[in-house]
Scaffold this motif. Structure first.
Motif, PDB file in Angstrom:
ATOM      1  N   GLU A   1       2.753  -2.097  -2.457  1.00  9.15           N
ATOM      2  CA  GLU A   1       2.574  -1.300  -1.113  1.00  9.15           C
ATOM      3  C   GLU A   1       2.039   0.051  -1.124  1.00  9.15           C
ATOM      4  O   GLU A   1       1.024   0.144  -0.298  1.00  9.15           O
ATOM      5  CB  GLU A   1       4.128  -0.989  -0.487  1.00  9.15           C
ATOM      6  N   HIS A   2       2.151   0.750  -2.188  1.00 10.22           N
ATOM      7  CA  HIS A   2       1.236   1.992  -2.353  1.00 10.22           C
ATOM      8  C   HIS A   2      -0.342   1.844  -2.387  1.00 10.22           C
ATOM      9  O   HIS A   2      -1.184   2.669  -1.563  1.00 10.22           O
ATOM     10  CB  HIS A   2       1.606   2.833  -3.427  1.00 10.22           C
ATOM     11  N   THR A   3      -0.898   0.902  -3.343  1.00 11.64           N
ATOM     12  CA  THR A   3      -2.122   0.377  -3.177  1.00 11.64           C
ATOM     13  C   THR A   3      -2.539   0.170  -1.700  1.00 11.64           C
ATOM     14  O   THR A   3      -3.829   0.307  -1.613  1.00 11.64           O
ATOM     15  CB  THR A   3      -2.550  -0.523  -4.324  1.00 11.64           C
TER      16      THR A   3
ATOM     17  N   ASP B   1      -1.162   0.701   0.971  1.00 11.60           N
ATOM     18  CA  ASP B   1      -1.230   1.504   2.012  1.00 11.60           C
ATOM     19  C   ASP B   1      -2.405   2.554   2.129  1.00 11.60           C
ATOM     20  O   ASP B   1      -3.328   2.889   3.137  1.00 11.60           O
ATOM     21  CB  ASP B   1       0.192   2.240   2.163  1.00 11.60           C
ATOM     22  N   ALA B   2      -2.856   2.784   0.775  1.00 13.88           N
ATOM     23  CA  ALA B   2      -4.065   3.652   0.500  1.00 13.88           C
ATOM     24  C   ALA B   2      -5.356   2.944   0.896  1.00 13.88           C
ATOM     25  O   ALA B   2      -6.114   3.693   1.369  1.00 13.88           O
ATOM     26  CB  ALA B   2      -4.143   3.895  -0.997  1.00 13.88           C
TER      27      ALA B   2
ATOM     28  N   THR C   1       1.099   6.621  -2.490  1.00 11.78           N
ATOM     29  CA  THR C   1      -0.096   6.282  -1.721  1.00 11.78           C
ATOM     30  C   THR C   1      -0.973   7.505  -1.569  1.00 11.78           C
ATOM     31  O   THR C   1      -2.198   7.202  -1.622  1.00 11.78           O
ATOM     32  CB  THR C   1       0.668   5.985  -0.330  1.00 11.78           C
TER      33      THR C   1
ATOM     34  N   LYS D   1      -3.205   7.663  -4.455  1.00 10.83           N
ATOM     35  CA  LYS D   1      -4.351   6.506  -4.704  1.00 10.83           C
ATOM     36  C   LYS D   1      -5.280   6.626  -3.812  1.00 10.83           C
ATOM     37  O   LYS D   1      -6.485   6.401  -3.935  1.00 10.83           O
ATOM     38  CB  LYS D   1      -3.459   5.432  -4.382  1.00 10.83           C
ATOM     39  N   TYR D   2      -4.808   7.144  -2.416  1.00  9.11           N
ATOM     40  CA  TYR D   2      -5.874   7.438  -1.206  1.00  9.11           C
ATOM     41  C   TYR D   2      -6.743   8.392  -1.936  1.00  9.11           C
ATOM     42  O   TYR D   2      -8.058   8.455  -1.534  1.00  9.11           O
ATOM     43  CB  TYR D   2      -5.056   7.853  -0.313  1.00  9.11           C
TER      44      TYR D   2
END
Length: 303
Positions: A30-32, A34-35, A286, A289-290
């Motif tokens: 999810e974090h990748t 979302d970023a 997130t 990563k963003y």
């Protein structure tokens, strides 16, 4: 150009007509995702996703994101996904590579593999950028993740990698501080001797495109008042853009202390490769990563 806030950098990147094509290996978390979505919607990147299409599709669907808007290459084998990403770079079809939910060992094996020709001949190093709560602009650190005990010549390459990256981001003549615990050369302190040698390389035109100061202590590098009290005069005093650490232990301890104490996200890149490489941890949030994606997009033309 001086960036006082990270959002200024991301805005500058978003305004570029030539968007960075960022290939993300195994974006199956999810974090990748979302970023990636945030970066895409802000106009920072054109994403290319390589991984398990079913898993990726499910995560995108949960976010009501139309997967038809981006390229997804179905590849469930992570090693093969890494290779596909590198092939895209070598064909001139990608400007940055990001590690998703793939083991670092698998990812870096592909990056470092000689046959893949991803290395430029420069030393591989890492650059990280932070927005510190009490510093007047963004500040970069190197190398806090790759080079354990760099030699003098390796430190030269580390600086050159970082300066090329910062220049591509829009910096004008970055101010570089080569750290030591003292501001004078002490023959018994190797890091102070090498810092002085790097400063001389800069003055002699060997290290170009920046202003190098060293040896310089951390307090003098980021605090003008400390520099004034100590009588240290330099354009870098209290105004550095980039800090160069003497070794990995010092760098790792310092940067982790800053990150954990200040509770701030950090953007990091691997340099010395054909394109910027994002090696964010599988556990990274997130925002981190963003930030890494934005930095890679900003640095895509680094030479």
């Amino acid at each position: 150009m001086i960036y006082t806030k990270f959002e200024q950098l991301t805005k500058a990147v978003a305004e570029r007509a030539d968007k960075a094509r960022c290939v993300i290996v195994a974006p199956e978390d999810e974090h990748t995702i979302d970023a990636m979505i945030r970066s895409y919607r802000e106009g920072i990147i054109e994403p290319i996703l390589i991984g398990n299409k079913d898993v990726i599709g499910e995560i995108l669907a949960e976010r009501y994101f139309d997967s038809h808007d981006i390229t997804i290459i179905d590849e469930t084998d992570h090693a093969a996904a890494c290779q596909t990403a590198i092939d895209l770079v070598n064909r001139g079809q990608a400007d940055a590579i990001m590690k998703g939910l793939v083991h670092t060992k698998v990812f870096m094996h592909a990056i470092m593999k000689r046959e893949n020709q991803l290395k430029t001949g420069q030393l591989i190093s890492m650059l990280s950028i932070r927005e510190l709560p009490h510093y007047h602009k963004l500040i970069a650190f190197t190398d806090a993740g790759i080079c354990m005990y760099p030699t003098l010549d390796e430190k030269r390459q580390i600086i050159e990698n970082a300066v090329a990256c910062l220049t591509a981001m829009g910096y004008d003549t970055p101010k570089v501080g080569v750290l030591s615990s003292v501001e004078v050369v002490n023959p018994k302190m190797k890091e102070s001797v090498e810092a002085d040698a790097l400063k001389k390389m800069n003055q002699e035109g060997i290290i170009k495109g920046c202003i190098v100061e060293g040896p310089i202590s951390y307090d003098v590098a980021i605090n003008k008042e400390a520099a004034e009290v100590k009588g240290f005069q330099s354009p870098c005093a209290g105004d550095v853009d980039l800090l160069v650490f003497p070794d990995l232990c010092c760098a790792n301890c310092t940067t982790k202390a800053i990150t954990q104490t200040c509770r701030i996200p950090v953007g990091s890149l691997i340099l010395g490769t054909k394109v910027p490489v994002i090696l964010s941890s599988r556990a990274s949030m997130t925002e981190t990563k963003y930030m890494c994606i934005a930095l890679a997009a900003a640095a895509k033309d680094a030479k």
